[in-house]
Design an enzyme around this catalytic site. Sequence first.
Site, PDB file in Angstrom:
ATOM      1  N   SER A  48       1.974   6.493   6.631  1.00  0.00           N
ATOM      2  CA  SER A  48       3.207   7.114   6.147  1.00  0.00           C
ATOM      3  C   SER A  48       3.646   6.632   4.774  1.00  0.00           C
ATOM      4  O   SER A  48       4.415   7.304   4.104  1.00  0.00           O
ATOM      5  CB  SER A  48       4.340   6.856   7.151  1.00  0.00           C
ATOM      6  OG  SER A  48       4.495   5.464   7.339  1.00  0.00           O
ATOM      7  N   ASP A 339      14.384   4.112   5.110  1.00  0.00           N
ATOM      8  CA  ASP A 339      14.660   4.296   6.544  1.00  0.00           C
ATOM      9  C   ASP A 339      14.172   3.068   7.311  1.00  0.00           C
ATOM     10  O   ASP A 339      13.901   2.032   6.709  1.00  0.00           O
ATOM     11  CB  ASP A 339      14.036   5.600   7.059  1.00  0.00           C
ATOM     12  CG  ASP A 339      12.510   5.558   7.059  1.00  0.00           C
ATOM     13  OD1 ASP A 339      11.922   4.493   6.744  1.00  0.00           O
ATOM     14  OD2 ASP A 339      11.892   6.593   7.371  1.00  0.00           O
ATOM     15  N   HIS A 342      10.409   2.422   5.956  1.00  0.00           N
ATOM     16  CA  HIS A 342       9.847   2.758   4.640  1.00  0.00           C
ATOM     17  C   HIS A 342      10.717   2.358   3.451  1.00  0.00           C
ATOM     18  O   HIS A 342      11.939   2.355   3.549  1.00  0.00           O
ATOM     19  CB  HIS A 342       9.574   4.259   4.584  1.00  0.00           C
ATOM     20  CG  HIS A 342       8.694   4.719   5.698  1.00  0.00           C
ATOM     21  ND1 HIS A 342       9.182   5.366   6.817  1.00  0.00           N
ATOM     22  CD2 HIS A 342       7.369   4.580   5.889  1.00  0.00           C
ATOM     23  CE1 HIS A 342       8.184   5.619   7.635  1.00  0.00           C
ATOM     24  NE2 HIS A 342       7.076   5.153   7.099  1.00  0.00           N
TER      25      HIS A 342
END
Length: 375
Positions: A48, A339, A342
Site C-alpha cells: 500500500s 491514516d 500510512h
Amino acid sequence: MAPLFEGKKCSIFTNLFFLLFSISMLVVAYGNNNNNVKKPTLFIFGDSTFDVGTNNFLKSIAKANILYNGIDFLHSIPTGRFSNGYNTADQIARQFGYMESPPPFLVLAKHPYSFKRNILGGANFASAGSGILRETGKKQWGEVTFLEEQVQQFKFVREKINEKLGEEKACRFVSNALFLISIGSNDLFDFARNETSIRNPQQYLASLQATYFIHIKNIYLLGARKFGILSIPPIGCCPAVTSQNKGNCLKPLNDLATAFYSATNTLLQQLSSELLGFKYSLGNTFLMTKTLLDTPSTFGLKETKSACCGIGYLNGQGPCNKTAGANLCFDRKDHLFWDWFHPSERASQLAAQTLVHGKSKDFVTPINLSQLARA
Ligand SMILES: *[C@@H]1O[C@H](CO)[C@@H](O)[C@H](O)[C@H]1NC(C)=O
Ligand SMILES: *[C@@H]1O[C@H](CO)[C@@H](O)[C@H](O)[C@H]1NC(C)=O
Ligand SMILES: *[C@@H]1O[C@H](CO)[C@@H](O)[C@H](O)[C@H]1NC(C)=O
C-alpha cells in the site's frame, strides 16, 4: 518459474550499449550544458505504500478509493492511494520529473489496443495488503496481489515490450529502467498477529529473505538491472499499533523492522556479487521515519502520533473512511501519519527527496536513486 531471458545475454548487450552510450553522451555533453538525466522508466512493485489503484480492482477490503483519501489530490479525487495526496511512489516519480507514478498495470491491461505503447511509460504493480510471502495479507484484507504474482504480471509486460521493440531494444529498455520495490511490512504484521506461529522471528525473517531473493532474481532474469529497494519503516510506531499500546511504540515490531533492514542489506550485497550488472539503492525508511519522529520540527511537522484521518484513539482504530464517520484533521501538512498505517503526502515527499537526492549512506546506500538512474 522459467526465466524468459537469460540474464547474461542482456548484460553483454548492456555493456556494449553502455560503451556506445558513453560515447554519445560525450558528444551530447558538448552541445548541451544542463546535466539533466533522461527520466528513467519506472516499474513499481510493493504494497500500500506504493499502490496507486491496483486494489480498486480486487476483492479486498484494503481499498482507498474512498474519501477522505485523495482530498489533496487533483480535484480531491480518491484514486486508491492511501494518502491525502501523492503517495511515496508518486513522490519518487515526481523527483524524477514526472507528475505522478505510472498507472496501475491493471488499468493499462484494460486497454489491449494501446497496451504495448502505453507500457513503455512504465507500470505500477503494487497492491495494498500484499507481502513477500504468498499467504500474507489474505486473512486480514482478502484478495491482494502478492509479490510473486506482481512479478508474473511484469513477465507478461516484458513479453509485450519484446513484441513492440524487438529483443535487443527491449533488453536495453528494461536494463535502463528503474525497478522500485517497497514491501515487507505486511509480512511482519501477519507474523505479529499470528498467535499460533512458532515464535521464531529469526526463522521467519530468513524465510522472508529467501523468498525475496527469488523474486528479485526473477525480475533480474527478465532483464532488470537497476533496483531501488525501500526497507520497512518503524511499523511499531504507526497509529494502528500505538492506539492499542497506550500511545507508545511497540518495540518488538520495530526490532523486526530493523532486523529486516540488515538482512536486506546483506541480501542485496549478495545479489550484486552473484548477478552481473546488478545495481541497487537501499533506502532505510526506518531511519528516515525515526528521524521525523524524533525531530519533527526540523521538517515542519507538528503531529507525529495521531493520524490525520481515522477513528478512535489517535485516529488509529480504523481506516480513513468518510462514510464510516472518520475524523479529518485540519492541518494535513503538519502530520507525519495520514491514516492508521500510512504516511502523509508531506512525509512521503520528504522520504522521496532523501531517496532520490540524499547524500547520507545511513539513509540510502550505496548510492542514491538519482545516481542509480544515471548508472
Ligand atoms: C500461523 O503460523 C503457523 C505456524 O508458523 C502457520 O502454519 C499458519 O499458516 C499461520 N497462520 C496464518 C493465518 O498465517
Ligand atoms: C466505508 O464505510 C462504509 C460504511 O460503514 C462501508 O460500507 C464501506 O465498505 C467502507 N469502505 C471501505 C473501503 O472500508
Ligand atoms: C545523490 O544525488 C545527488 C544528485 O541529485 C548528488 O549530487 C549527490 O552527490 C548524491 N549523493 C551522494 C552520496 O553521492
